[in-house]
Write a protein that holds these residues in place. Structure first.
Motif, PDB file in Angstrom:
ATOM      1  N   GLN A  66      12.942  22.602   2.872  1.00  0.00           N
ATOM      2  CA  GLN A  66      11.946  23.522   2.338  1.00  0.00           C
ATOM      3  C   GLN A  66      11.933  23.487   0.809  1.00  0.00           C
ATOM      4  O   GLN A  66      12.896  23.040   0.165  1.00  0.00           O
ATOM      5  N   ILE A  67      10.838  23.976   0.249  1.00  0.00           N
ATOM      6  CA  ILE A  67      10.742  24.076  -1.201  1.00  0.00           C
ATOM      7  C   ILE A  67      11.631  25.221  -1.680  1.00  0.00           C
ATOM      8  O   ILE A  67      11.555  26.343  -1.162  1.00  0.00           O
ATOM      9  N   VAL A  68      12.448  24.929  -2.653  1.00  0.00           N
ATOM     10  CA  VAL A  68      13.406  25.900  -3.181  1.00  0.00           C
ATOM     11  C   VAL A  68      12.869  26.435  -4.503  1.00  0.00           C
ATOM     12  O   VAL A  68      12.446  25.664  -5.374  1.00  0.00           O
ATOM     13  N   THR A  69      12.873  27.750  -4.639  1.00  0.00           N
ATOM     14  CA  THR A  69      12.473  28.403  -5.886  1.00  0.00           C
ATOM     15  C   THR A  69      13.724  28.821  -6.636  1.00  0.00           C
ATOM     16  O   THR A  69      14.463  29.693  -6.187  1.00  0.00           O
ATOM     17  N   MET A  70      13.938  28.212  -7.789  1.00  0.00           N
ATOM     18  CA  MET A  70      15.161  28.454  -8.537  1.00  0.00           C
ATOM     19  C   MET A  70      14.825  28.982  -9.928  1.00  0.00           C
ATOM     20  O   MET A  70      14.188  28.282 -10.723  1.00  0.00           O
TER      21      MET A  70
END
Length: 304
Positions: A66-70
């Motif tokens: 999944q796309i990770v928001t950091m």
């Protein structure tokens, strides 16, 4: 004999069930399975669904795709024009190669976080304050390129990088506010000067028009009186044109000149009256009375 066969079958079935239970793995839709057999990568990455591994020998590691928001912690730096700022950002990335993300880097999330912080400090030092405040799209693209270049070898793809906030010192905020105020004041003065120039041109045209038609000045005077009277004030101010005062001044000077002039002899008076180019020595009585009446009105108004 039959009982022994049945017991053996039951034992084999139980062992099979235990083996399947130990070897069975379920990979979710947003995950990929990487199998290591005795520490070595075996086969392809396991797709989502049900899969089997060799118990004890194989180890399966699941990697989130999944796309990770950091969020990137706020970094303090000095811009190219020597202004101290604090800038924070956010990075959006995802894993595109599960095997590389697991094998080539120890912790790909921590690696991307450190690379984002370093790149953010570097982009602050290469940019001006105006670029950080108004040209963020270009800086976002440069920051994304700086983070994505080493992350490709880790099996990670950076989708987007956004600069969230730029914190300035209070002194710099006050300086920018004064600059904006001065710029707006400059534009206001330019607009006022342009308006004065246009108004002066129109007034000059009106003055030339009134000079060609003196009655226009009287009409303008009456219009002014009507405008003042419409306010319903207890005091009515009546402006007197300068031309009227000049006319009265010329009439007074002429009257004084006539009084000072000696009276001509009767014969000369008759000759002057008979000549074609002769001028009257004394003004008509009615005109002098009108001038004296206007003079008295002005003196009474001045005294009051």
């Amino acid at each position: 004999m039959l009982e022994e066969l049945l017991g053996a079958a039951v034992g084999v079935g139980a062992a099979g069930l235990v083996y399947v239970a130990a070897a069975a793995r379920v990979v979710k839709q947003y995950e990929r399975g990487v199998v290591l057999r005795l520490g070595r990568l075996v086969g392809e990455v396991r797709p989502p669904g049900f899969t089997l591994i060799v118990p004890i020998v194989d180890r399966m590691h699941k990697v989130n795709m999944q796309i990770v928001t950091m969020p990137v912690p706020a970094q303090e730096g000095i811009t190219r024009d020597n202004v101290t700022v604090r800038v924070d950002a956010v990075v959006y990335f995802k894993v595109v190669d599960a095997a590389s993300a697991l094998i080539k880097v120890e912790d790909y999330k921590y690696a991307v976080s450190q690379m984002a912080q370093t790149s953010l400090r570097s982009i602050i030092g290469k940019s001006d304050l105006d670029d950080l405040l108004s040209n963020r799209e270009k800086l976002n693209q440069g920051l994304e390129l700086m983070i994505d270049s080493p992350a490709v070898g880790w099996g990670v793809q950076v989708d987007r990088v956004e600069i969230k906030d730029v914190s300035l010192p209070d002194t710099m905020k006050r300086s920018m506010a004064r600059q904006a105020e001065a710029d707006r004041e400059r534009r206001a003065r330019i607009i006022n000067a342009d308006a004065e120039l246009q108004a002066s041109k129109k007034l000059a045209e009106a003055a030339h028009q009134m000079a060609d038609a003196p009655s226009a000045l009287q009409l303008r005077l009456l219009q002014t009186v009507m405008a003042v009277a419409a306010e319903k004030n207890s005091t009515l101010v009546l402006p007197i044109p300068v031309e009227l005062l000049r006319f009265l001044e010329r009439g007074e000077d002429h009257e004084r000149h006539v009084k000072r002039a000696p009276e001509p002899a009767p014969g000369h008076a008759l000759e002057g009256a008979a000549g074609e180019d002769a001028h009257p020595a004394v003004e008509p009585r009615a005109e002098r009375e009108v001038e004296r009446t206007i003079e008295d009105i002005i003196e009474d108004a001045t005294g009051q």
